[in-house]
Write an enzyme that holds these catalytic residues in place. Structure first.
Site, PDB file in Angstrom:
ATOM      1  N   LEU A  43      55.773  33.331  46.329  1.00  0.00           N
ATOM      2  CA  LEU A  43      56.383  32.016  46.311  1.00  0.00           C
ATOM      3  C   LEU A  43      55.749  31.319  45.124  1.00  0.00           C
ATOM      4  O   LEU A  43      54.524  31.241  45.029  1.00  0.00           O
ATOM      5  CB  LEU A  43      56.091  31.288  47.632  1.00  0.00           C
ATOM      6  CG  LEU A  43      56.974  30.125  48.040  1.00  0.00           C
ATOM      7  CD1 LEU A  43      58.461  30.466  47.994  1.00  0.00           C
ATOM      8  CD2 LEU A  43      56.599  29.644  49.432  1.00  0.00           C
ATOM      9  N   ASP A  44      56.575  30.855  44.201  1.00  0.00           N
ATOM     10  CA  ASP A  44      56.055  30.310  42.945  1.00  0.00           C
ATOM     11  C   ASP A  44      55.058  29.178  43.169  1.00  0.00           C
ATOM     12  O   ASP A  44      55.109  28.476  44.179  1.00  0.00           O
ATOM     13  CB  ASP A  44      57.206  29.800  42.066  1.00  0.00           C
ATOM     14  CG  ASP A  44      58.100  30.922  41.578  1.00  0.00           C
ATOM     15  OD1 ASP A  44      57.574  32.028  41.340  1.00  0.00           O
ATOM     16  OD2 ASP A  44      59.316  30.688  41.440  1.00  0.00           O
ATOM     17  N   TYR A  45      54.190  29.004  42.185  1.00  0.00           N
ATOM     18  CA  TYR A  45      53.185  27.939  42.174  1.00  0.00           C
ATOM     19  C   TYR A  45      53.818  26.582  42.483  1.00  0.00           C
ATOM     20  O   TYR A  45      53.279  25.792  43.258  1.00  0.00           O
ATOM     21  CB  TYR A  45      52.533  27.937  40.779  1.00  0.00           C
ATOM     22  CG  TYR A  45      51.505  26.858  40.539  1.00  0.00           C
ATOM     23  CD1 TYR A  45      50.260  26.906  41.174  1.00  0.00           C
ATOM     24  CD2 TYR A  45      51.753  25.820  39.642  1.00  0.00           C
ATOM     25  CE1 TYR A  45      49.303  25.936  40.933  1.00  0.00           C
ATOM     26  CE2 TYR A  45      50.799  24.848  39.395  1.00  0.00           C
ATOM     27  CZ  TYR A  45      49.573  24.909  40.048  1.00  0.00           C
ATOM     28  OH  TYR A  45      48.634  23.944  39.802  1.00  0.00           O
ATOM     29  N   SER A  47      56.653  26.016  44.030  1.00  0.00           N
ATOM     30  CA  SER A  47      57.491  26.043  45.225  1.00  0.00           C
ATOM     31  C   SER A  47      56.583  25.967  46.450  1.00  0.00           C
ATOM     32  O   SER A  47      55.380  26.190  46.353  1.00  0.00           O
ATOM     33  CB  SER A  47      58.329  27.320  45.271  1.00  0.00           C
ATOM     34  OG  SER A  47      59.169  27.398  44.140  1.00  0.00           O
TER      35      SER A  47
END
Length: 196
Positions: A43-45, A47
């Site tokens: 899960l992106d930084y 997000s």
């Protein structure tokens, strides 16, 4: 070896890893788990939302293999008054650039929230602009390319301002807050993920 399973709400601006990298926050700043536990998927930084932590190596394949096609539901706040035309484009599947190549996203479920969903406050909050709406849309995907949701909303003219992964299959963050963690049994998790 005892197996551990956790559902966590990853906060905004936290790297999906346990080891420190510069001054950015990492999972170990929020979640105290055994040393051999790691995140399944990413899960992106920038997000937030549902992330599964485990030391069960079989789960990685069962959940992330493209053949499994588990539903992933995202709640996405976008920049501007999103149109039904844009929603239809998302439903039909748009073409995005991934690793320097065109990728046509499979058809998916997309809808505009009739009223804003109840979500935790974000710190820092999104930039508020009085004259430009920032509505929420719901996207349900069965694939997960790098930064796919952000690339998709940008492709239809409405950049993502805030991105929350709300659920994977039947496992969701429900009433969780950023930084919350729930320990699950193997049976509970596999049932929620519809893994048999």
């Amino acid at each position: 070896m005892s197996l551990h399973y956790f559902a966590v709400y990853k906060p905004y601006e936290v790297l999906t890893r346990f080891g420190k990298e510069g001054d950015k926050a990492v999972l170990s700043d929020f979640f105290d788990v055994p040393r051999d536990v790691y995140p399944v998927g990413r899960l992106d930084y920038d997000s937030e939302g549902l992330l599964i932590l485990t030391n069960d190596k079989t789960l990685n394949h069962r959940l992330l293999h493209p053949g499994q096609a588990h539903e992933r539901e995202y709640w996405v706040q976008v920049d501007g008054a999103v149109t039904e035309k844009a929603i239809q484009q998302l439903k039909d599947g748009v073409t995005i650039r991934v690793d320097g190549r065109d990728h046509h996203v499979k058809a998916l479920d997309a809808a505009i929230f009739a009223s804003d969903p109840v979500v935790p406050e974000r710190h820092p909050p999104i930039r508020f602009r009085k004259l430009i709406p920032a509505p929420w849309i719901r996207l349900v995907l069965k694939e997960g390319k790098n930064r796919q949701v952000r690339r998709m909303t940008a492709a239809v003219g409405f950049p993502t301002l805030r991105l929350i992964r709300y659920r994977i299959a039947q496992l969701h963050i429900g009433h969780m807050q950023p930084g919350d963690m729930i320990a699950l049994s193997r049976e509970e998790l596999f049932n929620a993920l519809q893994i048999h």
